[in-house]
Every structure is written in C-alpha cells, then in structure tokens.
Scaffold this active site. Structure first.
Site, PDB file in Angstrom:
ATOM      1  N   CYS A  45       0.783  -1.243   0.000  1.00  0.00           N
ATOM      2  CA  CYS A  45       0.000   0.000   0.000  1.00  0.00           C
ATOM      3  C   CYS A  45       0.816   1.296   0.000  1.00  0.00           C
ATOM      4  O   CYS A  45       0.669   2.123  -0.887  1.00  0.00           O
ATOM      5  CB  CYS A  45      -0.912   0.023   1.225  1.00  0.00           C
ATOM      6  SG  CYS A  45      -2.040  -1.368   1.335  1.00  0.00           S
ATOM      7  N   ARG A  74       1.001   4.225  -2.984  1.00  0.00           N
ATOM      8  CA  ARG A  74       0.267   5.501  -2.898  1.00  0.00           C
ATOM      9  C   ARG A  74       1.209   6.693  -3.032  1.00  0.00           C
ATOM     10  O   ARG A  74       0.864   7.716  -3.632  1.00  0.00           O
ATOM     11  CB  ARG A  74      -0.500   5.551  -1.580  1.00  0.00           C
ATOM     12  CG  ARG A  74      -1.717   4.659  -1.628  1.00  0.00           C
ATOM     13  CD  ARG A  74      -2.028   4.010  -0.299  1.00  0.00           C
ATOM     14  NE  ARG A  74      -2.828   2.816  -0.546  1.00  0.00           N
ATOM     15  CZ  ARG A  74      -4.158   2.816  -0.625  1.00  0.00           C
ATOM     16  NH1 ARG A  74      -4.833   3.929  -0.416  1.00  0.00           N
ATOM     17  NH2 ARG A  74      -4.812   1.718  -0.907  1.00  0.00           N
ATOM     18  N   LYS A  85      -8.596   6.185   2.388  1.00  0.00           N
ATOM     19  CA  LYS A  85      -7.396   5.765   3.135  1.00  0.00           C
ATOM     20  C   LYS A  85      -6.163   6.503   2.630  1.00  0.00           C
ATOM     21  O   LYS A  85      -5.826   6.429   1.456  1.00  0.00           O
ATOM     22  CB  LYS A  85      -7.226   4.253   2.965  1.00  0.00           C
ATOM     23  CG  LYS A  85      -5.834   3.748   3.318  1.00  0.00           C
ATOM     24  CD  LYS A  85      -5.772   2.243   3.266  1.00  0.00           C
ATOM     25  CE  LYS A  85      -4.397   1.777   2.839  1.00  0.00           C
ATOM     26  NZ  LYS A  85      -4.234   0.324   2.907  1.00  0.00           N
ATOM     27  N   HIS A 126      -2.655   6.610   4.353  1.00  0.00           N
ATOM     28  CA  HIS A 126      -1.523   5.675   4.509  1.00  0.00           C
ATOM     29  C   HIS A 126      -0.166   6.260   4.110  1.00  0.00           C
ATOM     30  O   HIS A 126       0.737   5.534   3.681  1.00  0.00           O
ATOM     31  CB  HIS A 126      -1.771   4.362   3.741  1.00  0.00           C
ATOM     32  CG  HIS A 126      -1.250   3.177   4.497  1.00  0.00           C
ATOM     33  ND1 HIS A 126      -1.384   1.879   4.052  1.00  0.00           N
ATOM     34  CD2 HIS A 126      -0.590   3.112   5.676  1.00  0.00           C
ATOM     35  CE1 HIS A 126      -0.825   1.059   4.920  1.00  0.00           C
ATOM     36  NE2 HIS A 126      -0.342   1.780   5.914  1.00  0.00           N
ATOM     37  N   SER A 150      -4.456   1.571   7.041  1.00  0.00           N
ATOM     38  CA  SER A 150      -5.302   0.412   6.701  1.00  0.00           C
ATOM     39  C   SER A 150      -6.309   0.120   7.817  1.00  0.00           C
ATOM     40  O   SER A 150      -6.092   0.465   8.981  1.00  0.00           O
ATOM     41  CB  SER A 150      -4.442  -0.824   6.463  1.00  0.00           C
ATOM     42  OG  SER A 150      -3.564  -0.596   5.395  1.00  0.00           O
ATOM     43  N   HIS A 160      -9.371  -4.393   1.013  1.00  0.00           N
ATOM     44  CA  HIS A 160      -8.397  -4.766   2.037  1.00  0.00           C
ATOM     45  C   HIS A 160      -9.163  -5.414   3.195  1.00  0.00           C
ATOM     46  O   HIS A 160     -10.239  -4.936   3.556  1.00  0.00           O
ATOM     47  CB  HIS A 160      -7.683  -3.491   2.498  1.00  0.00           C
ATOM     48  CG  HIS A 160      -6.469  -3.707   3.342  1.00  0.00           C
ATOM     49  ND1 HIS A 160      -6.545  -4.159   4.635  1.00  0.00           N
ATOM     50  CD2 HIS A 160      -5.152  -3.526   3.079  1.00  0.00           C
ATOM     51  CE1 HIS A 160      -5.302  -4.247   5.135  1.00  0.00           C
ATOM     52  NE2 HIS A 160      -4.448  -3.858   4.207  1.00  0.00           N
ATOM     53  N   ASP A 176      -4.135  -0.334  -5.685  1.00  0.00           N
ATOM     54  CA  ASP A 176      -2.780   0.009  -5.216  1.00  0.00           C
ATOM     55  C   ASP A 176      -1.787  -1.141  -5.318  1.00  0.00           C
ATOM     56  O   ASP A 176      -0.577  -0.934  -5.336  1.00  0.00           O
ATOM     57  CB  ASP A 176      -2.821   0.545  -3.776  1.00  0.00           C
ATOM     58  CG  ASP A 176      -3.223  -0.518  -2.761  1.00  0.00           C
ATOM     59  OD1 ASP A 176      -3.891  -1.509  -3.137  1.00  0.00           O
ATOM     60  OD2 ASP A 176      -2.877  -0.359  -1.577  1.00  0.00           O
ATOM     61  N   ASN A 177      -2.305  -2.381  -5.341  1.00  0.00           N
ATOM     62  CA  ASN A 177      -1.441  -3.560  -5.492  1.00  0.00           C
ATOM     63  C   ASN A 177      -2.344  -4.763  -5.753  1.00  0.00           C
ATOM     64  O   ASN A 177      -3.565  -4.646  -5.718  1.00  0.00           O
ATOM     65  CB  ASN A 177      -0.545  -3.777  -4.256  1.00  0.00           C
ATOM     66  CG  ASN A 177      -1.295  -3.790  -2.936  1.00  0.00           C
ATOM     67  OD1 ASN A 177      -1.203  -2.840  -2.153  1.00  0.00           O
ATOM     68  ND2 ASN A 177      -2.076  -4.827  -2.687  1.00  0.00           N
ATOM     69  N   LYS A 205      -0.352  -9.714  -3.886  1.00  0.00           N
ATOM     70  CA  LYS A 205       0.188  -8.644  -3.024  1.00  0.00           C
ATOM     71  C   LYS A 205       1.487  -9.074  -2.340  1.00  0.00           C
ATOM     72  O   LYS A 205       1.602 -10.203  -1.877  1.00  0.00           O
ATOM     73  CB  LYS A 205      -0.866  -8.301  -1.962  1.00  0.00           C
ATOM     74  CG  LYS A 205      -0.415  -7.305  -0.908  1.00  0.00           C
ATOM     75  CD  LYS A 205      -1.562  -6.973   0.042  1.00  0.00           C
ATOM     76  CE  LYS A 205      -1.121  -5.999   1.127  1.00  0.00           C
ATOM     77  NZ  LYS A 205      -2.263  -5.541   1.942  1.00  0.00           N
TER      78      LYS A 205
END
Ligand code: MG
Length: 482
Positions: A78, A82, A135, A137, A163, A237, A289-290, A310
C-alpha cells in the site's frame, strides 16, 4: 435547390469540424478524479474476466472509456504504491520504499516528505480545488501532524489515516482461533474529517457508503471550478465489510459483496458527473494500489491468470486493473495494450491541466495523454519492480526479467536468480516458462535497461521509521466506543 444543397453541405462540414474539434481538443483544465481500490486483483472485475463478481458500473466505465491490459501499480504494497501515485516517482526516490515490514503502521512516525511535490499540490498551482476521501496511509497525523493530507496539497479530507486492520481492539495474531475479524466493533479504526476525529471505531460496514456520499458532495460543491478528487477506498483490504444492501448478495461471497459495493460507488460518482453536466469535462481513472492478498484465502481477491499477488513482484503483485474515462475525449470501448502505471497519472493529469512537471526533479511517470486521447503508442517501455529498496525485476517491452523473487506474502527470504529468470509476458502472462537460456540477448537487453535506470537513482533516507507503543501506558481513546 442548388443553394439549398450548398447550405446543407456547409452545415454538414461545419458539424464535422465541430465534432472533430470536440473530440481532439481538450477543454482547458478538466476535472481529475482518481478512484483507487485497496488490494483489488487483476482478475476481480467483470470487464477483466471475473465469472461471478458483478461490476456493471466499472464494465460500463470501460465500455465508455479505455481499459488497460498491462497497467501496473508502482509497488507491491500500500504505502509505497500511494506515494508513487501522488508523486509520479518510484518510492526509492522519496524514501517511502524502505523497510517494507514496517510500512507505515499506526504508530509510525514517518510520512511523505514535505519536499515531495504531490499531484494535489501541482494541480493547486493550476487553480484546482483538491479533496481526498478514504485511506491515506502516508503518515499518521495523531503522531506527527506533518503527515496529514492537508499538509500535502489536499484542501479537505474525510477518511482513515491507514489500513483498516491496524487497530484491533486487542492484540491477537492474524488467524488466531476465535479472533472476531468479522465483528465490526472489534476494529478500532479512527475516522477523521480534516484534523478532527469524528468516530472511533469507524463503522466499517458504512465506510464505502460514507466515502461515496462525501465524493458526490465534493463534486456538487465544486462544479463551478476545476477540481481534483482522490477517492482511495478502504476495501477490499481485509477485514471485509459491506453495508446491509450488499452483504450476502454476491455469488463470490463476502469478497464479492465488498467489490460489488465499490462498483456501486464508482457508478454513483460517474452518475453525479453526468447529472451535473461535468462528464465531458472530467478525466476519471480507476485502479488498485497492489495485487490481491492471496494469503487471506477466500477473503483475498484474484490476480486472474497472473502469478502470485500482493507483496510479490510477480505479475499478480503489481499488474492491476486500469480504466480511464472521459466521454467525448477518450474513445469509448478502447482496449490499450501499452505499458502504463500509476506513476503516469501525475504527469498525465498535469498535462491535461495545462501544467508541466518541475524540470529539476527526476520523474518516473510518463505523460499518457496522447495514448489516451488519440490511441498513440504509449511512451512507457520499461517498468521496474521493487520490494523495499531492492530492485527485484524489470520489464522491457514483452520481456520481464527477475533478479529476485519472493514466495508468497510476508515470507522473509527472497530467492536470488543467477542467471536471472526471463519470461515473455505477452505470450506467457502467467510467467510459467523461463526463457533465459534461449534468449540471452533479451536478458542482456533488460539488464542494460536496469543499469540505465540505476544511473538516475539517488535513494532518499527512509521515511518509514516506526516506534513501538509504550509498554505500560495504554493509548488514550479520545471518543467513546460505539
Ligand atoms: Mg493495498
């Protein structure tokens, strides 16, 4: 009669020119909306081949816009991903790549460095209103106020600092028998509006709804001026939560419920843009994001035919859905097979806004505006795959070379490969057949690309220092539990 026909001809010609201009010329300073899912896999949407998750709104977005087949996030987890999205730079340049086992936890003191230029800050210089929902992060402001999104270019914020699994009500290892992961009250995630705590725990069953309402309101409130809206969803997530309208409705189970609610949310945003007359003046991009968190079993998503997920630099860890939408400008129903990345959104959005990135700052993103608007060949021909600060793999054209690989999420020991592994990811997207012995020239070529890339790098010091909570002193809880 002749004059009538001539007038008709002139009218038709004028309409054709108007249509051409309407398609080719971009309006000055279109709005920019980036919608990011968290840990959504390459294979989790209908338009990317999932057989049982229903995503009619994202499928429609792809049918009206452009769907990328070879779109990459910029990291396998994450926080660095980002950071890369917002800065257009590989996280090794910003210091956000270090120490991946302590990637910004809820007690981390590090944050996105003030010296980084975010897309929000860059668009503000072009007169954009900027808002973020979801989110972040990239810093925990209750520990270090300099980590707040409003210190990094966003005018307004509603969402979580990190998260949704980082504040369990009690210490218990993941997977411990009896750990009540599906009880929303067991999680203690804080929801903030700007700097103010509005709920702790945030009701995670209502988060997607709440983010959506906020995004819709932001669009309506800013319909008269150019805006940048970044909607970074908390889901899928884990822990997974859906609202009552979606829970128990998907054939894919809870994970499907959650993704279908995200799809609904995207539909609400696009419908608001249409209703407000802003659709043809707004560039929207959807991605993740992944890759999927596969060790979560049924609660993790799917990378489709790609290998791993991930935490990994195999394709499944970083190749993700990427859908662009801008009616009247991006051709509808287009499938783009060029390499592209979250890194590219920074220079692309800035180009649309009539700006240019500062020349002194090394940038890893490419301007996709020509490939988006005119279907031109993409400017990107390489992609570099890092875990932390170590370069694990690189793609150049059809070839992907692995110097290191990692078995599964969270395994401490990666494997070194000498000679490196080579895959033709066009012919073999699942990375099953190592061709390094048959194509030494391709191995040499990708190694040359890696050397060229490394020559541009000066890695920044880690921004991800973490501190453990004081052992004896419990954290003060500033609001009553609900
Ligand atoms: Mg993620």
């Amino acid at each position: 009669m002749l004059r009538g026909m001539r007038n008709l001809f002139l009218l038709a010609a004028a309409l054709a020119v108007a249509a051409f201009h309407g398609h080719a010329a971009s309006p000055a300073r279109p709005n920019v909306v980036v919608i990011l899912a968290d840990d959504l896999g390459y294979g989790d949407l209908g338009c990317y081949g999932h057989p049982t998750i229903r995503t009619p709104h994202l499928d429609r977005m792809a049918a009206e816009g452009m769907r990328f087949t070879d779109f990459y996030s910029a990291a396998e987890v994450c926080t660095p991903s980002r950071a890369a999205l917002l800065t257009g730079r590989y996280p090794v340049r910003s210091g956000m790549a270090h120490d991946r086992f302590r990637v910004l936890r809820n007690r981390s003191t590090g944050h996105l460095p003030a010296g980084e230029l975010t897309l929000a800050e860059a668009l503000k210089t072009r007169g954009y209103a900027t808002g973020m929902v979801g989110k972040w992060h990239l810093g925990v402001w209750s520990i270090n106020p300099a980590g707040h999104p409003r210190r990094h270019g966003f005018d307004t914020f509603l969402g979580l600092p990190h998260s949704n699994d980082m504040d369990p009500a009690a210490a218990a290892p993941r997977g411990a028998p009896g750990r009540p992961d599906q009880d929303p009250a067991w999680w203690n995630a804080p929801l903030y509006r700007n700097e103010d705590l509005v709920a702790r725990p945030a009701d995670q069953t209502q988060l997607t709804r709440r983010y959506t309402d906020e995004a819709v309101r932001f669009i309506r409130d800013h319909r008269q001026q150019p805006f940048f809206l970044y909607v970074a969803h908390t889901f899928p997530h884990v822990p997974l939560f859906a609202s009552g309208a979606f829970r128990g409705t998907s054939r894919r189970g809870l994970y499907g419920d959650v993704v279908e609610e995200l799809d609904w949310s995207v539909g609400q945003v696009l419908e608001t843009l249409r209703r407000e007359g802003l659709a043809e003046n707004t560039f929207v991009f959807f991605s993740s994001d992944n890759g999927p968190w596969l060790i979560m079993n049924q609660q993790g998503g799917s990378a489709g035919l790609l290998r791993e997920g991930k935490g990994s630099t195999w394709e499944g860890g970083m190749r993700v859905p990427g859908i662009a939408w801008w009616p009247g400008h991006i051709p509808g129903g287009a499938v783009n097979t060029n390499l592209a990345s979250l890194l590219d959104l920074f220079p692309t959005a800035l180009t649309f806004a009539g700006g240019t990135p500062p020349p002194q700052r090394p940038l890893d993103g490419f301007d996709l505006s020509d490939t988006l608007l005119r279907g031109a060949p993409g400017p990107r021909d390489t992609m570099f795959f890092y875990r932390g600060t170590r370069l694990f793999a690189a793609r150049h054209g059809r070839w992907k070379l692995h110097l290191w690989t990692q078995k599964g999420y969270g395994q401490p020991q990666p494997d070194a490969h000498e000679p490196p592994l080579l895959f033709d990811v066009n012919a073999d997207p699942g990375e099953s057949f190592n061709l390094s012995a048959r194509h030494p020239e391709a191995v040499a070529d990708v190694l040359k690309q890696i050397e060229k890339h490394r020559a541009t790098l000066t890695t920044a010091p880690s921004q991800l220092e973490s501190v453990e909570p004081p052992a004896a002193k419990p954290q003060a809880d500033p609001s009553p539990r609900r």
